[in-house]
Design a protein around this motif. Structure first.
Motif, PDB file in Angstrom:
ATOM      1  N   ALA A   1      11.175   1.036  -5.454  1.00  0.00           N
ATOM      2  CA  ALA A   1       9.941   0.919  -4.760  1.00  0.00           C
ATOM      3  C   ALA A   1       8.796   0.044  -5.514  1.00  0.00           C
ATOM      4  O   ALA A   1       8.343  -0.836  -4.909  1.00  0.00           O
ATOM      5  N   ARG A   2       8.794   0.395  -6.883  1.00  0.00           N
ATOM      6  CA  ARG A   2       8.010  -0.336  -7.638  1.00  0.00           C
ATOM      7  C   ARG A   2       8.828  -1.887  -7.698  1.00  0.00           C
ATOM      8  O   ARG A   2       7.901  -2.713  -7.942  1.00  0.00           O
ATOM      9  N   ALA A   3       9.769  -2.014  -8.134  1.00  0.00           N
ATOM     10  CA  ALA A   3      10.538  -3.299  -7.986  1.00  0.00           C
ATOM     11  C   ALA A   3       9.861  -4.112  -6.748  1.00  0.00           C
ATOM     12  O   ALA A   3       9.743  -5.386  -6.966  1.00  0.00           O
ATOM     13  N   VAL A   4       9.963  -3.632  -5.672  1.00  0.00           N
ATOM     14  CA  VAL A   4       9.647  -4.326  -4.638  1.00  0.00           C
ATOM     15  C   VAL A   4       8.138  -4.531  -4.672  1.00  0.00           C
ATOM     16  O   VAL A   4       7.821  -5.864  -4.291  1.00  0.00           O
ATOM     17  N   GLY A   5       7.268  -3.789  -4.938  1.00  0.00           N
ATOM     18  CA  GLY A   5       5.806  -4.085  -5.387  1.00  0.00           C
ATOM     19  C   GLY A   5       5.626  -5.104  -6.352  1.00  0.00           C
ATOM     20  O   GLY A   5       4.836  -6.103  -6.057  1.00  0.00           O
ATOM     21  N   VAL A   6       6.509  -5.284  -7.327  1.00  0.00           N
ATOM     22  CA  VAL A   6       6.356  -6.369  -8.440  1.00  0.00           C
ATOM     23  C   VAL A   6       6.204  -7.874  -7.517  1.00  0.00           C
ATOM     24  O   VAL A   6       5.786  -8.797  -7.896  1.00  0.00           O
ATOM     25  N   VAL A   7       7.827  -7.711  -6.805  1.00  0.00           N
ATOM     26  CA  VAL A   7       8.014  -9.011  -6.085  1.00  0.00           C
ATOM     27  C   VAL A   7       6.945  -9.454  -5.294  1.00  0.00           C
ATOM     28  O   VAL A   7       6.572 -10.524  -5.016  1.00  0.00           O
ATOM     29  N   ILE A   8       6.498  -8.441  -4.388  1.00  0.00           N
ATOM     30  CA  ILE A   8       5.423  -8.695  -3.387  1.00  0.00           C
ATOM     31  C   ILE A   8       4.160  -9.041  -4.094  1.00  0.00           C
ATOM     32  O   ILE A   8       3.529 -10.082  -3.549  1.00  0.00           O
ATOM     33  N   ALA A   9       3.773  -8.616  -5.130  1.00  0.00           N
ATOM     34  CA  ALA A   9       2.660  -9.309  -5.956  1.00  0.00           C
ATOM     35  C   ALA A   9       2.676 -10.338  -6.426  1.00  0.00           C
ATOM     36  O   ALA A   9       1.904 -11.331  -6.485  1.00  0.00           O
ATOM     37  N   GLU A  10       4.017 -10.743  -6.885  1.00  0.00           N
ATOM     38  CA  GLU A  10       4.379 -12.237  -7.289  1.00  0.00           C
ATOM     39  C   GLU A  10       4.119 -13.080  -6.368  1.00  0.00           C
ATOM     40  O   GLU A  10       3.811 -14.277  -6.491  1.00  0.00           O
ATOM     41  N   GLY A  11       4.681 -12.997  -5.167  1.00  0.00           N
ATOM     42  CA  GLY A  11       4.723 -13.716  -3.926  1.00  0.00           C
ATOM     43  C   GLY A  11       3.511 -13.913  -3.255  1.00  0.00           C
ATOM     44  O   GLY A  11       2.995 -15.072  -3.038  1.00  0.00           O
TER      45      GLY A  11
ATOM     46  N   ALA B   1       0.764  -1.115   0.006  1.00  0.00           N
ATOM     47  CA  ALA B   1      -0.029   0.145  -0.041  1.00  0.00           C
ATOM     48  C   ALA B   1       1.028   1.299   0.081  1.00  0.00           C
ATOM     49  O   ALA B   1       0.605   2.215  -0.588  1.00  0.00           O
ATOM     50  N   ARG B   2       1.773   1.576   0.900  1.00  0.00           N
ATOM     51  CA  ARG B   2       2.730   2.310   0.860  1.00  0.00           C
ATOM     52  C   ARG B   2       3.521   2.679  -0.635  1.00  0.00           C
ATOM     53  O   ARG B   2       3.625   3.860  -0.990  1.00  0.00           O
ATOM     54  N   ILE B   3       3.787   1.467  -1.140  1.00  0.00           N
ATOM     55  CA  ILE B   3       4.364   1.636  -2.520  1.00  0.00           C
ATOM     56  C   ILE B   3       3.355   2.337  -3.542  1.00  0.00           C
ATOM     57  O   ILE B   3       3.656   3.326  -4.532  1.00  0.00           O
ATOM     58  N   SER B   4       2.277   1.632  -3.443  1.00  0.00           N
ATOM     59  CA  SER B   4       1.116   2.266  -4.306  1.00  0.00           C
ATOM     60  C   SER B   4       0.781   3.790  -4.166  1.00  0.00           C
ATOM     61  O   SER B   4       0.633   4.561  -4.754  1.00  0.00           O
ATOM     62  N   SER B   5       0.943   4.189  -2.823  1.00  0.00           N
ATOM     63  CA  SER B   5       0.952   5.575  -2.336  1.00  0.00           C
ATOM     64  C   SER B   5       1.839   6.515  -3.166  1.00  0.00           C
ATOM     65  O   SER B   5       1.428   7.495  -3.439  1.00  0.00           O
ATOM     66  N   VAL B   6       3.100   5.980  -3.060  1.00  0.00           N
ATOM     67  CA  VAL B   6       4.190   6.609  -3.675  1.00  0.00           C
ATOM     68  C   VAL B   6       4.022   6.728  -5.091  1.00  0.00           C
ATOM     69  O   VAL B   6       4.137   8.100  -5.528  1.00  0.00           O
ATOM     70  N   LEU B   7       3.461   5.733  -5.683  1.00  0.00           N
ATOM     71  CA  LEU B   7       3.349   5.961  -7.068  1.00  0.00           C
ATOM     72  C   LEU B   7       2.304   7.007  -7.488  1.00  0.00           C
ATOM     73  O   LEU B   7       2.338   7.796  -8.510  1.00  0.00           O
TER      74      LEU B   7
ATOM     75  N   LYS C   1       1.364   9.598  -5.605  1.00  0.00           N
ATOM     76  CA  LYS C   1       1.661  11.041  -5.403  1.00  0.00           C
ATOM     77  C   LYS C   1       2.774  11.393  -6.614  1.00  0.00           C
ATOM     78  O   LYS C   1       2.803  12.610  -7.157  1.00  0.00           O
ATOM     79  N   ALA C   2       3.490  10.470  -7.173  1.00  0.00           N
ATOM     80  CA  ALA C   2       4.690  10.840  -8.094  1.00  0.00           C
ATOM     81  C   ALA C   2       3.629  11.189  -9.323  1.00  0.00           C
ATOM     82  O   ALA C   2       3.964  12.273 -10.217  1.00  0.00           O
ATOM     83  N   GLU C   3       2.670  10.597  -9.715  1.00  0.00           N
ATOM     84  CA  GLU C   3       1.778  10.623 -10.809  1.00  0.00           C
ATOM     85  C   GLU C   3       1.233  11.963 -10.627  1.00  0.00           C
ATOM     86  O   GLU C   3       0.975  12.771 -11.789  1.00  0.00           O
ATOM     87  N   ALA C   4       0.847  12.404  -9.330  1.00  0.00           N
ATOM     88  CA  ALA C   4       0.036  13.823  -9.195  1.00  0.00           C
ATOM     89  C   ALA C   4       1.063  14.790  -9.566  1.00  0.00           C
ATOM     90  O   ALA C   4       0.434  16.083  -9.829  1.00  0.00           O
ATOM     91  N   MET C   5       2.192  14.656  -9.256  1.00  0.00           N
ATOM     92  CA  MET C   5       3.181  15.479  -9.749  1.00  0.00           C
ATOM     93  C   MET C   5       3.663  15.779 -10.944  1.00  0.00           C
ATOM     94  O   MET C   5       4.471  16.391 -11.332  1.00  0.00           O
ATOM     95  N   GLY C   6       3.013  14.630 -12.039  1.00  0.00           N
ATOM     96  CA  GLY C   6       3.438  14.687 -13.330  1.00  0.00           C
ATOM     97  C   GLY C   6       4.567  13.877 -13.695  1.00  0.00           C
ATOM     98  O   GLY C   6       5.175  14.003 -14.861  1.00  0.00           O
ATOM     99  N   ILE C   7       5.057  13.085 -12.923  1.00  0.00           N
ATOM    100  CA  ILE C   7       6.114  12.277 -13.153  1.00  0.00           C
ATOM    101  C   ILE C   7       5.660  10.925 -13.683  1.00  0.00           C
ATOM    102  O   ILE C   7       4.651  10.208 -13.145  1.00  0.00           O
TER     103      ILE C   7
END
Length: 580
Positions: A557-567, A455-461, A463-469
């Protein structure tokens, strides 16, 4: 990308070069050479035992081989430092670029961590297989979760997996089910049911009684048992299997095959399996010794038809036919496993309750005999689950009669929490399931801690999208990953690199609980980096006013999210993007 496999390949190539140079003999067997994380992370990123296992066949001192091998390894760009330790182990420090490459691999490889280790081998995983006589209880829930996660893990590691449920509908218990349902039929007709000793008392049979009334009206009320037993058995069994399938679905478990024990009777399939054993001279008439605890005085020896299971590792030979000529319960189980072998499975896994411990050796002996030792059978025993709530044992389920149902459990905590927590202990260890702890939001609750990381990883993503990144995987994979050079970031990348190796270790050992343990450790490493960012702004994932650096940080952070989702996918748990 399996970094441990890559570095082991480097070690083996270097050993080949040493052989060509005459430093060690040629054609040494290197199968026992390993590259693993050292016991103490302070010693390095990886360690190899190559010099230790090759010293004797090479006729050299381990340290002499190690010093030469370490020097050659250190010359490779991938190795930052190679050091000989103790009698001849080699500790390796890898160049940061390799760890950063793990991030890129996680973002670009489909199914990062998936393995081809299984090479498409056909594996049959039989689990749950509860008698179709009522709702499944919590013990079945643990077996269902374990078996399902194991099947998912083996599929992830490259096996061709079939998930199978053996329906025990051929024994006396389904006759008891039919008689119990008939009493509920009498109840549906306005009579008082007589739920005597030995019948199933649960309210779950009330709807079956109503189904029978709809089918029969009142014409069977005074009919002899022989008129209604077969039909009542068929209707009740199908009703129970429908309930079981629904309960399993609530837990996220689906089966590929439901195999009926009844289909083995009267079809010649049991006889064919026994004849196969007879052809191998493993069926004979004989008399067994008294069982342990029995004395000759209270034991009546009698000649029986026996399977010579001791020829395949069992402690005693086993009866396959009763004195009245009927098959023992073991005979259809032999036929069932013979059917699995005949279907082309080259590896069999049975998930049994703890009370089946005495059944393991005889079943392994049967499979060994039927396959001439070519098909291994691994029997996984599931230990008991103790339920707690408010510090006390959880009360019984009235609907079931005398146990807590799987559906009770799912209704209380949900399928995700139930599944993850069931895998926080090895299958052969008892499990305490505390409803309060499973639902609490703290580090002490593994499923919350892992989901919170996601959830933290998703929130970071967000936030970054809201900044136009841009935060799509392709863009993040192209970020300047060399900027991820802080020791705390490298530590998290090392945890990511463990994932492909962990998958293969867990699959080889048939141990899906290892995935749950790994995810908790990975989440801990992520939270540790997050918390350091509170004190060190340079470690924060979002760097205000610096889109390039933010993309570099977020890629990790996103790479960690990928592995968490896989696991979590292997465990059958849905990742959450927001904690509620």
């Amino acid at each position: 990308m399996n970094l441990f496999t890559d570095i082991r390949a480097l070690v083996l190539d270097t050993l080949d070069a040493m052989a060509r140079d005459g430093a060690i003999p040629e054609a040494l067997q290197t199968g026992a050479v390993t590259v693993e994380p050292p016991r103490d992370p302070a010693h390095g990123d990886m360690a190899t035992n190559a010099a230790m296992v090759l010293a004797k066949p090479a006729g050299k001192k381990p340290r002499d081989i190690a010093e030469d091998l370490a020097a050659r390894l250190a010359a490779d760009d991938r190795i930052a430092h190679a050091e000989v330790a103790g009698p001849g182990f080699i500790n390796l420090r890898l160049a940061p670029a390799l760890w950063q490459g793990i991030v890129r691999a996680a973002l670009t490889e489909t199914g990062f961590g998936r393995s081809t280790m299984g090479q498409g081998e056909k594996v049959n995983v039989e689990y749950v297989s509860a008698n179709p006589t009522g709702p499944m209880h919590v013990g079945h829930a643990r077996g269902a979760v374990f078996g399902d996660a194991l099947a998912r893990l083996l599929d992830y590691a490259g096996h061709d997996v079939t998930k199978e449920y053996y329906v025990n509908d051929g024994g006396a218990q389904v006759d008891v089910l039919a008689r119990s349902s008939f009493e509920r039929y009498r109840e549906a007709c306005g009579m008082t049911p007589e739920i005597g000793e030995g019948l199933y008392p649960g309210d779950y049979l009330v709807p079956v009684g109503e189904m029978l009334k709809e089918r029969w009206g009142e014409r069977m009320l005074n009919a002899p048992e022989s008129d209604w037993l077969d039909e009542a058995r068929e209707i009740a069994t199908e009703a129970m299997m429908e309930m079981i399938r629904d309960d399993l679905a609530a837990l996220g478990v689906t089966m590929d095959v439901f195999f009926s024990e009844k289909a083995l009777y009267g079809t010649g399939r049991i006889e064919a399996a026994i004849e196969e054993l007879r052809a191998r001279e493993l069926i004979y008439r004989g008399t067994l010794e008294p069982p342990k605890g029995k004395t000759p005085e209270d034991w009546e020896p009698r000649e029986q038809t026996l399977f010579r299971s001791t020829a395949h590792g069992d402690d005693v030979d086993r009866p396959i036919m009763k004195s009245d000529g009927a098959w023992t319960y073991f005979a259809p189980d032999i036929a069932y496993h013979y059917d699995k072998i005949d279907r082309g499975f080259t590896q069999l896994i049975d998930v049994f309750g703890a009370d089946h411990g005495g059944y393991v050796k005889r079943m392994k002996a049967a499979v060994s005999a039927l396959s001439e030792g070519k098909v291994p059978l691994d029997v996984k025993l599931i230990q008991l689950v103790k339920l707690w709530k408010n510090g006390e044992p959880f009360k019984m389920s009235k609907r079931a009669g005398n146990f807590i149902t799987l559906r009770d459990l799912v209704d209380q905590v949900g399928p995700d929490a139930a599944r993850f927590h069931m895998l926080t202990r090895k299958n052969d260890a008892p499990l305490d399931f505390d409803f309060d702890k499973v639902l609490e939001q703290s580090r002490e609750n593994p499923v919350f801690y892992v989901q919170y990381a996601n959830a933290r990883i998703s929130s970071v993503l967000r936030k970054a999208e809201a900044m136009g990144i841009a935060v799509d995987d392709a863009t993040l994979a192209g970020a300047d990953l060399a900027a991820l050079d802080h020791e705390a970031e490298l530590a998290l990348m090392r945890s990511l690199a463990e994932w492909p190796r962990l998958v293969e270790i867990a699959a080889k050992g048939h141990e899906p609980h290892r995935v749950a343990f790994y995810l908790y450790d990975l989440a801990s490493a992520f939270h540790a980096l997050w918390n350091r960012g509170n004190d060190e702004p340079g470690l924060r994932f979002v760097q205000e006013g610096d889109a390039a650096t933010t993309q570099s940080k977020i890629s990790l952070a996103r790479a960690v999210g990928v592995v968490i989702a896989e696991g979590l996918g292997i465990l059958g748990v849905t990742p959450v993007e927001e904690m509620r």
